[in-house]
Design a protein around this motif. Structure first.
Motif, PDB file in Angstrom:
ATOM      1  N   GLY A 129       0.820  -1.212   0.000  1.00 12.39           N
ATOM      2  CA  GLY A 129       0.000   0.000   0.000  1.00 12.39           C
ATOM      3  C   GLY A 129       0.855   1.264   0.000  1.00 12.39           C
ATOM      4  O   GLY A 129       1.905   1.335  -0.642  1.00 12.39           O
ATOM      5  N   LYS A 130       0.393   2.262   0.731  1.00 20.79           N
ATOM      6  CA  LYS A 130       1.141   3.524   0.806  1.00 20.79           C
ATOM      7  C   LYS A 130       2.393   3.327   1.658  1.00 20.79           C
ATOM      8  O   LYS A 130       2.298   2.948   2.821  1.00 20.79           O
ATOM      9  N   LEU A 131       3.547   3.614   1.055  1.00 19.73           N
ATOM     10  CA  LEU A 131       4.822   3.418   1.739  1.00 19.73           C
ATOM     11  C   LEU A 131       5.400   4.748   2.213  1.00 19.73           C
ATOM     12  O   LEU A 131       5.396   5.738   1.472  1.00 19.73           O
ATOM     13  N   LEU A 132       5.899   4.758   3.442  1.00 22.60           N
ATOM     14  CA  LEU A 132       6.754   5.835   3.928  1.00 22.60           C
ATOM     15  C   LEU A 132       8.140   5.233   4.093  1.00 22.60           C
ATOM     16  O   LEU A 132       8.310   4.246   4.817  1.00 22.60           O
ATOM     17  N   VAL A 133       9.123   5.797   3.389  1.00 19.57           N
ATOM     18  CA  VAL A 133      10.479   5.246   3.386  1.00 19.57           C
ATOM     19  C   VAL A 133      11.436   6.264   3.995  1.00 19.57           C
ATOM     20  O   VAL A 133      11.474   7.431   3.586  1.00 19.57           O
ATOM     21  N   LEU A 134      12.230   5.818   4.967  1.00 30.83           N
ATOM     22  CA  LEU A 134      13.225   6.648   5.646  1.00 30.83           C
ATOM     23  C   LEU A 134      14.609   6.070   5.391  1.00 30.83           C
ATOM     24  O   LEU A 134      14.807   4.851   5.470  1.00 30.83           O
ATOM     25  N   ASP A 135      15.567   6.941   5.083  1.00 27.07           N
ATOM     26  CA  ASP A 135      16.931   6.488   4.827  1.00 27.07           C
ATOM     27  C   ASP A 135      17.906   7.491   5.434  1.00 27.07           C
ATOM     28  O   ASP A 135      17.903   8.672   5.067  1.00 27.07           O
ATOM     29  N   ILE A 136      18.743   7.018   6.356  1.00 26.93           N
ATOM     30  CA  ILE A 136      19.749   7.880   6.988  1.00 26.93           C
ATOM     31  C   ILE A 136      21.117   7.528   6.425  1.00 26.93           C
ATOM     32  O   ILE A 136      21.636   6.438   6.668  1.00 26.93           O
ATOM     33  N   GLY A 137      21.699   8.430   5.658  1.00 27.07           N
ATOM     34  CA  GLY A 137      23.036   8.222   5.141  1.00 27.07           C
ATOM     35  C   GLY A 137      24.070   8.951   5.973  1.00 27.07           C
ATOM     36  O   GLY A 137      23.782   9.457   7.064  1.00 27.07           O
ATOM     37  N   GLY A 138      25.279   9.027   5.451  1.00 36.30           N
ATOM     38  CA  GLY A 138      26.323   9.750   6.166  1.00 36.30           C
ATOM     39  C   GLY A 138      26.140  11.249   6.099  1.00 36.30           C
ATOM     40  O   GLY A 138      26.490  11.972   7.027  1.00 36.30           O
ATOM     41  N   GLY A 139      25.562  11.740   4.980  1.00 34.07           N
ATOM     42  CA  GLY A 139      25.416  13.172   4.805  1.00 34.07           C
ATOM     43  C   GLY A 139      24.009  13.691   4.864  1.00 34.07           C
ATOM     44  O   GLY A 139      23.799  14.885   5.111  1.00 34.07           O
ATOM     45  N   SER A 140      23.010  12.828   4.637  1.00 33.23           N
ATOM     46  CA  SER A 140      21.642  13.334   4.535  1.00 33.23           C
ATOM     47  C   SER A 140      20.619  12.289   4.968  1.00 33.23           C
ATOM     48  O   SER A 140      20.902  11.094   5.048  1.00 33.23           O
ATOM     49  N   ARG A 184      17.354  18.980  19.442  1.00 34.96           N
ATOM     50  CA  ARG A 184      16.478  20.099  19.068  1.00 34.96           C
ATOM     51  C   ARG A 184      16.626  20.433  17.585  1.00 34.96           C
ATOM     52  O   ARG A 184      15.640  20.667  16.879  1.00 34.96           O
ATOM     53  N   HIS A 185      17.863  20.471  17.124  1.00 29.70           N
ATOM     54  CA  HIS A 185      18.127  20.796  15.718  1.00 29.70           C
ATOM     55  C   HIS A 185      17.494  19.761  14.788  1.00 29.70           C
ATOM     56  O   HIS A 185      16.850  20.112  13.778  1.00 29.70           O
ATOM     57  N   VAL A 186      17.670  18.492  15.099  1.00 28.16           N
ATOM     58  CA  VAL A 186      17.128  17.413  14.269  1.00 28.16           C
ATOM     59  C   VAL A 186      15.612  17.503  14.195  1.00 28.16           C
ATOM     60  O   VAL A 186      15.011  17.455  13.102  1.00 28.16           O
ATOM     61  N   ARG A 187      14.973  17.658  15.337  1.00 30.84           N
ATOM     62  CA  ARG A 187      13.514  17.666  15.366  1.00 30.84           C
ATOM     63  C   ARG A 187      12.936  18.914  14.688  1.00 30.84           C
ATOM     64  O   ARG A 187      11.902  18.825  14.009  1.00 30.84           O
ATOM     65  N   ALA A 188      13.580  20.036  14.849  1.00 28.17           N
ATOM     66  CA  ALA A 188      13.099  21.249  14.180  1.00 28.17           C
ATOM     67  C   ALA A 188      13.219  21.100  12.666  1.00 28.17           C
ATOM     68  O   ALA A 188      12.326  21.527  11.913  1.00 28.17           O
ATOM     69  N   SER A 189      14.298  20.478  12.202  1.00 32.31           N
ATOM     70  CA  SER A 189      14.500  20.295  10.761  1.00 32.31           C
ATOM     71  C   SER A 189      13.467  19.343  10.181  1.00 32.31           C
ATOM     72  O   SER A 189      12.892  19.606   9.110  1.00 32.31           O
ATOM     73  N   ILE A 190      13.218  18.232  10.857  1.00 32.54           N
ATOM     74  CA  ILE A 190      12.246  17.254  10.356  1.00 32.54           C
ATOM     75  C   ILE A 190      10.833  17.816  10.423  1.00 32.54           C
ATOM     76  O   ILE A 190      10.015  17.608   9.509  1.00 32.54           O
ATOM     77  N   ALA A 191      10.534  18.558  11.492  1.00 33.75           N
ATOM     78  CA  ALA A 191       9.175  19.074  11.688  1.00 33.75           C
ATOM     79  C   ALA A 191       8.734  19.979  10.541  1.00 33.75           C
ATOM     80  O   ALA A 191       7.544  20.043  10.216  1.00 33.75           O
ATOM     81  N   ARG A 192       9.697  20.651   9.896  1.00 37.19           N
ATOM     82  CA  ARG A 192       9.344  21.534   8.783  1.00 37.19           C
ATOM     83  C   ARG A 192       8.764  20.771   7.590  1.00 37.19           C
ATOM     84  O   ARG A 192       8.108  21.359   6.739  1.00 37.19           O
ATOM     85  N   THR A 193       9.022  19.474   7.520  1.00 34.42           N
ATOM     86  CA  THR A 193       8.566  18.688   6.368  1.00 34.42           C
ATOM     87  C   THR A 193       7.317  17.866   6.658  1.00 34.42           C
ATOM     88  O   THR A 193       6.696  17.349   5.731  1.00 34.42           O
ATOM     89  N   VAL A 194       6.971  17.711   7.921  1.00 30.46           N
ATOM     90  CA  VAL A 194       5.903  16.778   8.299  1.00 30.46           C
ATOM     91  C   VAL A 194       4.574  17.148   7.654  1.00 30.46           C
ATOM     92  O   VAL A 194       3.834  16.277   7.168  1.00 30.46           O
ATOM     93  N   VAL A 275      18.359  11.012  14.896  1.00 32.06           N
ATOM     94  CA  VAL A 275      17.599  11.283  13.678  1.00 32.06           C
ATOM     95  C   VAL A 275      16.469  10.269  13.526  1.00 32.06           C
ATOM     96  O   VAL A 275      15.325  10.622  13.227  1.00 32.06           O
ATOM     97  N   ALA A 276      16.787   8.988  13.735  1.00 34.78           N
ATOM     98  CA  ALA A 276      15.769   7.948  13.611  1.00 34.78           C
ATOM     99  C   ALA A 276      14.644   8.152  14.625  1.00 34.78           C
ATOM    100  O   ALA A 276      13.455   8.058  14.288  1.00 34.78           O
ATOM    101  N   GLU A 277      15.003   8.461  15.870  1.00 39.87           N
ATOM    102  CA  GLU A 277      14.006   8.676  16.916  1.00 39.87           C
ATOM    103  C   GLU A 277      13.138   9.888  16.583  1.00 39.87           C
ATOM    104  O   GLU A 277      11.899   9.841  16.716  1.00 39.87           O
ATOM    105  N   GLY A 278      13.772  10.964  16.131  1.00 39.71           N
ATOM    106  CA  GLY A 278      13.017  12.159  15.791  1.00 39.71           C
ATOM    107  C   GLY A 278      12.057  11.922  14.648  1.00 39.71           C
ATOM    108  O   GLY A 278      10.896  12.364  14.682  1.00 39.71           O
ATOM    109  N   ALA A 279      12.508  11.215  13.606  1.00 39.01           N
ATOM    110  CA  ALA A 279      11.647  10.942  12.457  1.00 39.01           C
ATOM    111  C   ALA A 279      10.470  10.051  12.849  1.00 39.01           C
ATOM    112  O   ALA A 279       9.321  10.318  12.471  1.00 39.01           O
TER     113      ALA A 279
END
Length: 316
Positions: A129-140, A184-194, A275-279
């Motif tokens: 069905g509808k997939l949400l895919v998360l990928d944490i690399g070294g840079g992004s 704080r930085h991670v969560r603020a950055s991710i929150a802008r896209t939610v 990053v994983a926890e925040g996402a």
């Protein structure tokens, strides 16, 4: 045909050799990798320094030789965020081309997200069905969502585990104030896209790729890699929330002794976990499944999709 895909990432230069043809799953035949951690070799101007370029050229030359030795008919070379964002990227690409003959294609962050999504879709199939895919690399960090093979929404954020470790967590063990600031930085950055993703509805299945997620799942109790690709592996937000403070209190050496954590990635594991926890928290994900396929497989699948279908042999 035998194909090689050469992935010049922020952490690793990885050649994956597969036997593949249109309509069939790529079968891994050989893996050749070297940890360069290019994201950590940038100077104060954001350029890859002479030592980093020398090492990159030598490593790519070795990968090209390995591809030839393994009988690859073609090699698909690409680079991701470390090269993409280097201020001297053009110089690096030209040096690689002249000295190795390899013309690196530099993927955008959105292209990374879309190709990784394609790999996850092919692995799990339409029934996911509808997939949400998360990928944490070294840079992004790449996030993609959709119901087809092309995601409806795909974004890339500068939240890679290597990048964040170098910029925010210089101490060993990590300073608690620095950990809180990074959180704080991670969560603020991710929150802008939610909001952009929320408008598309709830996913039916959430999956994650990348070494970071695989290692986090392993320390939380998932099956070893030696048990094979087809063993289901998952990571719950509850388990991750339990592990984050433990990782924050550990030295890099102690993290490196955890099951499934490589010595070269141990320093980055805490930033990756944040990053994983925040996402997972901000997207309301209680549990996700680890996908064995990721960007490299996506590149191979896209290439196979563009090959002409072989004509069936006529009788007689």
């Amino acid at each position: 045909m035998r194909l090689g895909v050469l992935d010049v990432g922020s952490n690793t230069v990885h050649l994956l050799v597969v036997d593949a043809h249109p309509g069939a799953r790529p079968l891994p035949a050989h893996s050749h990798k070297a940890e360069l951690r290019l994201a950590e070799l940038l100077d104060e101007t954001g350029a890859i320094g002479p030592l980093g370029i020398d090492r990159l050229v030598a490593t790519i030359a070795g990968a090209v030789q390995a591809a030839e030795d393994k009988g690859c008919e073609d090699v698909l070379p690409f680079a991701t965020s470390a090269v993409r964002e280097a201020t001297n990227a053009d110089q690096v690409l030209e040096r690689v081309r002249i000295e190795t003959g390899v013309d690196l294609a530099v993927l955008s962050g959105e292209e990374e997200a879309r190709l990784t999504f394609l790999a996850a879709r092919r692995w799990f199939g339409w029934s996911a069905g509808k997939l949400l895919v998360l990928d944490i690399g070294g840079g992004s960090l790449e996030i993609a969502f959709g119901i087809d093979e092309e995601p409806d929404t795909a974004v890339s954020l500068p939240l890679g585990a290597g990048r964040l470790t170098g910029a925010w967590l210089p101490d060993d063990p990590a300073d608690p104030e620095q950990v809180r600031a990074l959180r704080r930085h991670v969560r603020a950055s991710i929150a802008r896209t939610v909001g952009e993703f929320s408008r598309a509805g709830r996913p039916d299945h959430v999956v994650a790729t990348s070494k970071t997620f695989k290692q986090l799942a392993r320390i939380a109790g998932a099956a070893r890699s030696t048990e094979g690709l087809y063993v289901q592996r998952s990571l719950s937000r509850k388990a991750l929330e339990d592990w984050v403070p433990k990782l924050a209190a550990m030295t890099v050496e102690e993290r490196g002794r955890l099951p499934g954590v490589s010595e070269g990635r141990a320093a980055q594991l805490l930033a990756g976990a944040l990053v994983a926890e925040g996402a997972m928290d901000l997207f309301g994900v209680e549990e996700l499944e680890i996908c064995p396929w990721a960007l490299r497989e996506g590149v191979i699948l896209r290439r196979l999709d563009h090959l002409p279908t072989e004509r069936a042999a006529l009788p007689g």
